[in-house]
Design a protein around this motif. Sequence first.
Motif: not given
Length: 211
Positions: A172-180
Amino acid sequence: MSDFTLIIGNKNVSSWSLRGWLAVKHSGVDFEEILIRLRPTWNQEELDALTPASKVPALKRGDMYIWDSLAIAEYMADLYPEKKYWPADVNVRGHARSVSAEMHSGFVPLRSIMPMDCLNSYDTPEMTPELEKDINRVMDIWTECREKYGDQGPYLFGEYSIADMMYAPVVFRFKAYGIELPEIIQDYCNSMLSHDDIKAWLDDCDAGDIA
């Protein structure tokens, strides 16, 4: 009335609650939930009265409490071994326990700079050396697991396990902050977001619960 009661915080933002909830949910048993609002403020007296360590999650069964997400997961694994909370092979299980324990005790910059938010989106934060190190370490763990065990299923160790529960908030963190993300990791994240238990958690999230 269920034998199990799980005390958790705001579903949209309480990452440790998510881990404990997934552990109980995986067993298939009925359980009651008590939600304690942690953000933007919380009732300390309520926490003290309901949880032994004044933290969430806490699992109550009869007059006994199990607290801490990993302890709850291990407890449920002991109660319901047929649910395969850990890989069957002892060496693979050791690997799964190692990456789970690393998540449990580490990644402080990732947690503080990118708090979990299941429903909202944010700008990608400034990549400090500490945050970049944490993100790269997670990617290394996930890539190694998927390359080793990908032929056994779509999760970190093939079949869904406690390791996936421990890393679910990072998805969820990677998704929320747009991590490539590279393809192998994006595929893993997609599998996690498609898991029935994750979707059930999302159904109960409130986008108004701010981090």
